[in-house]
Structure formats: C-alpha cells, structure tokens
Design a protein around this motif. Structure first.
Motif, short mmCIF file in Angstrom:
data_model
loop_
_atom_site.label_atom_id
_atom_site.label_comp_id
_atom_site.label_asym_id
_atom_site.label_seq_id
_atom_site.Cartn_x
_atom_site.Cartn_y
_atom_site.Cartn_z
N UNK A 32 0.85 -1.18 0.00
CA UNK A 32 0.00 0.00 0.00
C UNK A 32 0.89 1.24 0.00
N UNK A 33 0.25 2.38 -0.18
CA UNK A 33 0.91 3.65 0.08
C UNK A 33 0.64 4.00 1.53
N UNK A 34 1.70 4.21 2.27
CA UNK A 34 1.61 4.53 3.69
C UNK A 34 1.84 6.03 3.86
N UNK A 35 0.89 6.68 4.53
CA UNK A 35 0.98 8.11 4.77
C UNK A 35 0.94 8.39 6.27
N UNK A 36 1.80 9.28 6.69
CA UNK A 36 1.76 9.64 8.11
C UNK A 36 0.83 10.83 8.29
N UNK A 37 0.37 11.01 9.52
CA UNK A 37 -0.44 12.18 9.83
C UNK A 37 -0.06 12.69 11.22
N UNK A 38 -0.38 13.94 11.43
CA UNK A 38 -0.22 14.53 12.74
C UNK A 38 -1.47 15.37 13.03
N UNK A 39 -1.90 15.35 14.27
CA UNK A 39 -3.11 16.08 14.66
C UNK A 39 -2.81 16.99 15.82
N UNK A 40 -3.31 18.24 15.72
CA UNK A 40 -3.18 19.17 16.82
C UNK A 40 -4.31 20.17 16.74
N UNK A 41 -4.96 20.43 17.85
CA UNK A 41 -6.09 21.37 17.90
C UNK A 41 -7.16 20.99 16.89
N UNK A 42 -7.34 19.70 16.66
CA UNK A 42 -8.38 19.25 15.74
C UNK A 42 -8.01 19.33 14.27
N UNK A 43 -6.85 19.87 13.99
CA UNK A 43 -6.39 19.95 12.59
C UNK A 43 -5.49 18.75 12.30
N UNK A 44 -5.71 18.16 11.14
CA UNK A 44 -4.94 16.98 10.74
C UNK A 44 -4.11 17.31 9.52
N UNK A 45 -2.84 17.00 9.60
CA UNK A 45 -1.91 17.19 8.49
C UNK A 45 -1.41 15.82 8.05
N UNK A 46 -1.25 15.66 6.74
CA UNK A 46 -0.79 14.39 6.21
C UNK A 46 0.38 14.58 5.28
N UNK A 47 1.25 13.59 5.25
CA UNK A 47 2.36 13.60 4.31
C UNK A 47 1.92 13.10 2.95
N UNK A 48 2.87 13.09 2.03
CA UNK A 48 2.56 12.68 0.65
C UNK A 48 2.45 11.17 0.51
N UNK A 49 3.07 10.45 1.41
CA UNK A 49 3.00 9.00 1.35
C UNK A 49 4.26 8.36 0.80
N UNK A 50 4.46 7.11 1.19
CA UNK A 50 5.59 6.32 0.70
C UNK A 50 5.08 4.93 0.34
N UNK A 51 5.55 4.42 -0.79
CA UNK A 51 5.05 3.14 -1.29
C UNK A 51 5.76 1.99 -0.58
N UNK A 52 4.98 1.05 -0.11
CA UNK A 52 5.50 -0.20 0.44
C UNK A 52 4.95 -1.34 -0.44
N UNK A 53 5.86 -2.11 -1.00
CA UNK A 53 5.46 -3.23 -1.85
C UNK A 53 6.08 -4.50 -1.32
N UNK A 54 5.23 -5.48 -1.03
CA UNK A 54 5.71 -6.76 -0.49
C UNK A 54 5.45 -7.84 -1.54
N UNK A 55 6.53 -8.44 -2.00
CA UNK A 55 6.41 -9.48 -3.02
C UNK A 55 6.30 -10.85 -2.37
N UNK A 56 5.55 -11.72 -3.03
CA UNK A 56 5.35 -13.08 -2.48
C UNK A 56 6.44 -14.02 -2.93
#
Length: 115
Positions: A91-115
């Motif tokens: 999936x694309x994993x995105x971090x977030x931070x919350x303060x005073x009810x406001x949520x900020x998110x990063x652009x995301x980083x791809x994680x790929x797991x091969x079988x």
C-alpha cells in the motif's frame, strides 16, 4: 506550515521488514496524535497505527503482532517498524499529525511486499 515527510518505503519480500519514518521538517508542530494510514489499490484508506504524545498506541488488528509504532517528541518524528511483512501489506503509507483538531498528512511512501 506543517510539512510531514515520510521515508523508508520500498520493495521487500514477504517475511521481510521495513521501518518507516515521518518527520515534520519545520520542527514546530508538536503534534498531539501522530500515526500512519495506508491505502492499497482499489481499497479504502485504513488507519494502521497511531500514538498519542504521552505514548498511548493503537494498532490495526491485522498488524498488531507485526508492527510497532513509536515517536520522538523532541524531533517531531513518528516511526512504524514493520516486520513479517505480507503481500497484503502492500500500500501507500501516509503519516499524519493532529493538533487542535487539525490533521496534516504527508505525501505517502510506497511499500510493496512481493510473495
């Protein structure tokens, strides 16, 4: 302006490990809650893990025994240690931070797991 930047994604074989990092490049955020979302292709966004400023954590049931979330408050950084990765963790994993009810998110980083 908060600017969250993720790193640490990539391609890994099933059973492998990755450590994701997310930092507020401004070092001025001092978020209350921080955490990680993920979105797989064609799927809804899901909350994977979160951690409060004092360190109370939440982990999605499907990752509880494999992932660990931690943070460094002094550095405004949150980490996601992922072990025993499975193809369904891809999936694309995105971090977030919350303060005073406001949520900020990063652009995301791809994680790929091969079988």
């Amino acid at each position: 302006q908060v600017h969250l930047v993720e790193s640490g994604g990539g391609l890994v074989q099933a059973g492998g490990s990755l450590r994701l990092s997310c930092v507020d490049s401004t070092r001025m955020f001092s978020a209350d809650d921080m955490g990680w979302y993920r979105q797989a292709p064609g799927m809804q966004v899901e909350l994977v893990a979160s951690i409060t400023s004092p360190g109370i954590t939440y982990l999605l049931d499907s990752v509880k025994d494999r992932f660990t979330i931690s943070r460094n408050n002094a550095e405004d950084t949150v980490y996601l240690q992922m072990t025993s990765l499975k193809p369904e963790d891809t999936a694309v994993y995105s971090c977030y931070g919350e303060k005073y009810g406001l949520i900020y998110r990063g652009q995301g980083t791809q994680v790929t797991v091969s079988s």
